[in-house]
Design an enzyme around this catalytic site. Structure first.
Site, PDB file in Angstrom:
ATOM      1  N   SER A 607       0.704  -1.171  -0.116  1.00  0.00           N
ATOM      2  CA  SER A 607      -0.089  -0.008   0.139  1.00  0.00           C
ATOM      3  C   SER A 607       0.746   1.018  -0.197  1.00  0.00           C
ATOM      4  O   SER A 607       1.361   1.932  -0.999  1.00  0.00           O
ATOM      5  CB  SER A 607      -0.493   0.452   0.885  1.00  0.00           C
ATOM      6  OG  SER A 607      -2.093   0.653   0.692  1.00  0.00           O
ATOM      7  N   ASP A 682      -8.887  -5.433  -6.080  1.00  0.00           N
ATOM      8  CA  ASP A 682      -8.606  -4.489  -5.101  1.00  0.00           C
ATOM      9  C   ASP A 682      -9.486  -2.870  -5.305  1.00  0.00           C
ATOM     10  O   ASP A 682      -8.743  -2.419  -6.619  1.00  0.00           O
ATOM     11  CB  ASP A 682      -7.051  -3.753  -5.460  1.00  0.00           C
ATOM     12  CG  ASP A 682      -6.275  -3.275  -4.463  1.00  0.00           C
ATOM     13  OD1 ASP A 682      -7.006  -2.632  -4.039  1.00  0.00           O
ATOM     14  OD2 ASP A 682      -5.097  -3.445  -3.784  1.00  0.00           O
ATOM     15  N   HIS A 714      -7.521  -5.797  -1.373  1.00  0.00           N
ATOM     16  CA  HIS A 714      -6.384  -4.656  -1.207  1.00  0.00           C
ATOM     17  C   HIS A 714      -5.161  -5.763  -0.460  1.00  0.00           C
ATOM     18  O   HIS A 714      -3.931  -4.998  -0.719  1.00  0.00           O
ATOM     19  CB  HIS A 714      -6.615  -3.016  -0.450  1.00  0.00           C
ATOM     20  CG  HIS A 714      -5.233  -2.731  -0.928  1.00  0.00           C
ATOM     21  ND1 HIS A 714      -4.733  -2.311  -1.265  1.00  0.00           N
ATOM     22  CD2 HIS A 714      -4.752  -1.294   0.886  1.00  0.00           C
ATOM     23  CE1 HIS A 714      -3.487  -1.417  -0.993  1.00  0.00           C
ATOM     24  NE2 HIS A 714      -3.562  -1.057   0.476  1.00  0.00           N
TER      25      HIS A 714
END
Length: 740
Positions: A607, A682, A714
């Site tokens: 991320s 995602d 995600h």
């Protein structure tokens, strides 16, 4: 020593003795090693939260209006208290299964919620059950549809709000058991009562809010029909199909939120007149104790101005603006006001207006009364107040000295005098503490850990923090495994600020060897990776990676959590600039250690950490020989409004900042081996981010690797996480070739 021996004879005996000593030491090491188990990656990933976790007391909580607590052990719910009181069984898993008469018996006790000293509730299969301890009676209190989502009970558990699709419903048992449909306009782009308003930023954790007596239900209505759509491919169908989501990218049209108030008595809904602009953030919602008014924090889209407004729920009109706050960079309100029971005119308010998140006492009629907490430390959570509301209990960091910021790695318990703000530290033991306060406020349960204490639970007095009873002392779950050491270190980062970092060394560490380094990076807002807690905040897979022959290194640089406003806001309008410099100063720190091989360095993150991994690979080419970036943000102009604009403003307002942080057009600077990984569905960091970087790489003839996890959002959870971590570490191994 034999003094009559000289020359070669003495030398030979000395060498012989050294060889024997070394052989004995080696044999001893082999014996110890033979007794220890290998921490395999499979075990480290799949058993991190069970077999490899410290012991815990399941379901531990205070029973309301008493000084007794309950917990689950051996399929029994037990009650216990201070002193020599014997633990009393309240309820068994067998009783639960016998009472529910399910086809398939539950294997463990579900979470329970007490509504008083004798009654608790629990949910199984969309059915809420009630159990009365005094009567030893259980009944099915209310049943919801199997597909009911976002369940929210009122304080007395007589009503439950829930959503079906995009509409809001209430199941009530007050007068007679029935279901009330609150909204009828739910559709594609119109969502009622769900928690995804403002994409869960600014403290939004749910979409419904019961009034204190349960007569009124406030709820969010989200209109996102004006927001751009994005298609995520579902390959579980043949042929594959596409699921449409609404995703507001930075600088683009954002959604509109409004707040409805449903009266359970009249069955009518009134919407608050929250006004313009429509794309403002409405957050930190709170009821007045008399449930005649409702409070909303209005935060402008630029996030530099907030207003706290009181609304009349009978008319929907604003009654008055209580106060406002401004900040040159950003504001981030995440806590609703908390009213005092003893004086409903007064409430607690969070603000970091003085540089650190602190608590303030306000009055509805007079405004600010006093600041309750002060100093260079972060208030992290309000635990509660005592019965007379004379003392406030909070969790917070230790004091943070700019030259020695290790206080930021601590979480302690404090008692604050409400009359003057004077604080008392209740937990002198270094570590990460979390407390539950009894109803009377005279006792609290302290669950804590540190680098040297895997887990401990103490029952303590709230006056001075004296330990009255130790409920649990966990053994080290890794004692039987061959694992290395975890060390906390500090070094000077950018701007002269001292940074906290963590090094994991392998077992059998030899300071005379040169070790490759694996950086694990995040370095984004709201996240702190280095803490004085079990494993120092590290994951079990990092211990396994160290056994492969790596030093695993992590830095909390500028922008990361629990260091105060200025440390976090230093990244404003330039994400990836200061953070990269901090990580590179971490590289320089490591180069100063004699056992570091700076020619074999790897970096991995997910991320924001994926963004940092890629940034380091292209902005400091040659520093890292290999990187693995998971779910990476590659271009902040493609990330969501609510997060990005807080830190970067809009692309129109800050074109240079967006350009400097965008990575696809810098792909030709890549040196070394880069693997990108993305979840196929995602909905947080859209797959388009990785695709954009790959497309530019192909156009510029840059080689890299890419792997997709179809069907995963995600992050990659569950059993597939083993596949993920195997891929990450094996890819790094192929380049670095560590020697265990």
């Amino acid at each position: 020593r034999l003094p009559h021996l000289r020359g070669p004879t003495l030398l030979c005996m000395f060498l012989l003795r050294s060889l024997v000593t070394a052989a004995l030491a080696s044999a001893l090491t082999l014996t110890v090693s033979a007794q220890q188990k290998e921490l395999t990656l499979k075990y480290a990933v799949l058993k991190a939260g069970t077999d490899l976790a410290p012991e815990r007391m399941s379901g531990l909580q205070w029973i309301p209006n008493t000084d007794t607590y309950c917990y689950v052990k051996d399929s029994l719910l037990l009650k216990a208290g201070v002193g020599k009181m014997a633990d009393v069984p309240l309820f068994s898993l067998k009783e639960l299964n016998d009472g529910m008469k399910r086809k398939e018996a539950l294997k463990r006790m579900p979470p329970i919620t007490w509504s008083g000293a004798n009654v608790f509730y629990f949910n199984v299969d969309s059915i809420t059950y009630q159990y009365d301890v005094s009567k030893k009676a259980m009944l099915a209190h209310m049943a919801l549809p199997a597909n009911a989502e976002h369940q929210d009970h009122d304080a007395l558990y007589t009503q439950t709000a829930y959503t079906l699709g995009n509409d809001l419903y209430i199941h009530t048992t007050r007068e007679r058991e029935n279901t009330i449909r609150v909204t009828n306009d739910g559709a594609d782009g119109i969502v009622n009562g769900a928690r995804n308003v403002h994409r869960n930023e600014y403290g939004v954790e749910k979409g419904t809010f019961w009034s204190p007596k349960g007569d009124l239900l406030a709820f969010y209505r989200l209109d996102e029909t004006m927001v751009s759509t994005y298609e995520l491919e579902d390959i579980s169908t043949k042929p594959s199909t596409f699921n449409t989501i609404r995703y507001p990218m930075a600088g683009q049209t954002s959604h509109h939120a409004t707040i409805g108030v449903f009266d359970t008595r009249t069955k009518k809904t009134l919407f608050l007149n929250t006004g313009e602009p429509k794309d403002q953030y409405l957050t930190n919602l709170a009821w007045a104790p008399d449930q005649k008014s409702f409070f909303v924090v209005h935060l402008n889209r630029a996030t530099d101005h907030l207003r706290v407004v009181q609304y009349d729920v009978a008319t929907g009109k604003a009654m008055k603006e209580l106060f406002e706050e401004r900040d040159a960079k950003w504001l981030e309100p995440t806590h609703p006001m908390q009213f005092l029971k003893s004086d409903p005119d007064k409430y607690l308010w969070w603000s970091q207006r003085d540089g650190f998140p602190h608590l303030y006492l306000y009055s509805l009629s007079k405004g600010l009364v006093r600041q309750l907490t002060t100093g260079n430390w972060v208030v992290k959570r309000v635990i509660g107040l005592d019965a007379k509301e004379a003392n406030l209990f909070v969790e917070g960091t230790a004091m943070i000295d700019p030259k020695d910021p290790r206080g930021a790695t601590e979480t302690r318990i404090y008692r604050i005098d409400m009359s003057n703000g004077k604080g008392l530290l209740l937990t002198p033991e270094a570590g990460t503490h979390s407390a539950q306060l009894s109803t009377s406020g005279t006792l609290y349960i302290d669950a804590w850990s540190s680098l040297t204490v895997p887990a401990r639970v103490d029952l303590r007095g709230a006056t001075a923090g004296k330990t009255m009873k130790t409920l649990l002392t966990s053994k080290d779950p890794l004692k039987e495994y061959a694992v290395g050491t975890i060390e906390m270190v500090t070094f000077t980062g950018e701007n002269g600020d001292v940074l906290n970092a963590r090094i994991i060394k392998p077992s059998g560490f030899d300071p005379g060897r040169k070790y490759p380094v694996l950086f694990y990076v995040y370095n984004g807002p709201h996240v702190q990776l280095v803490t004085n807690s079990f494993l120092g905040g590290a994951s079990h897979w990092m211990l396994h990676a160290a056994e492969r022959g790596y030093l695993v290194f992590t830095v909390d640089g500028h922008g990361s959590d629990n260091r105060g406003r200025d440390f976090e806001q230093a990244i404003h309008r330039q994400l990836g600039t200061l953070e990269v410099k901090d990580q590179l100063l971490g590289v320089e720190y490591l180069k100063g250690l004699p056992y570091v091989d700076d020619k074999r360095m790897a970096v991995h993150g997910w991320s924001f950490g994926g963004f940092m991994t890629t940034s380091l690979m292209v902005m400091a080419p040659g520093t890292f020989q290999v990187g693995v970036a998971g779910g990476p943000v590659m271009d902040w102009s493609m990330y969501e409004v609510m997060y990005t604009e807080r830190y970067m403003d809009t692309p129109q307002e800050n074109p240079d900042g967006y350009s400097a942080s965008a990575l696809p057009d810098k792909c030709d600077k890549l040196q070394g081996d880069l693997l990108l990984i993305h979840g196929g569905v995602d909905d947080v960091v859209l797959p388009e981010h990785s695709y954009a970087f790959i497309k530019n790489s192909v156009s510029k003839g840059v080689q890299l690797d890419f792997f997709v996890y179809p069907g995963h959002p995600h992050n990659v959870r569950g059993k597939d996480r083993l596949h993920l971590m195997t891929k990450v570490l094996d890819h790094i191994d192929r380049v670095i070739q560590p020697k265990p």
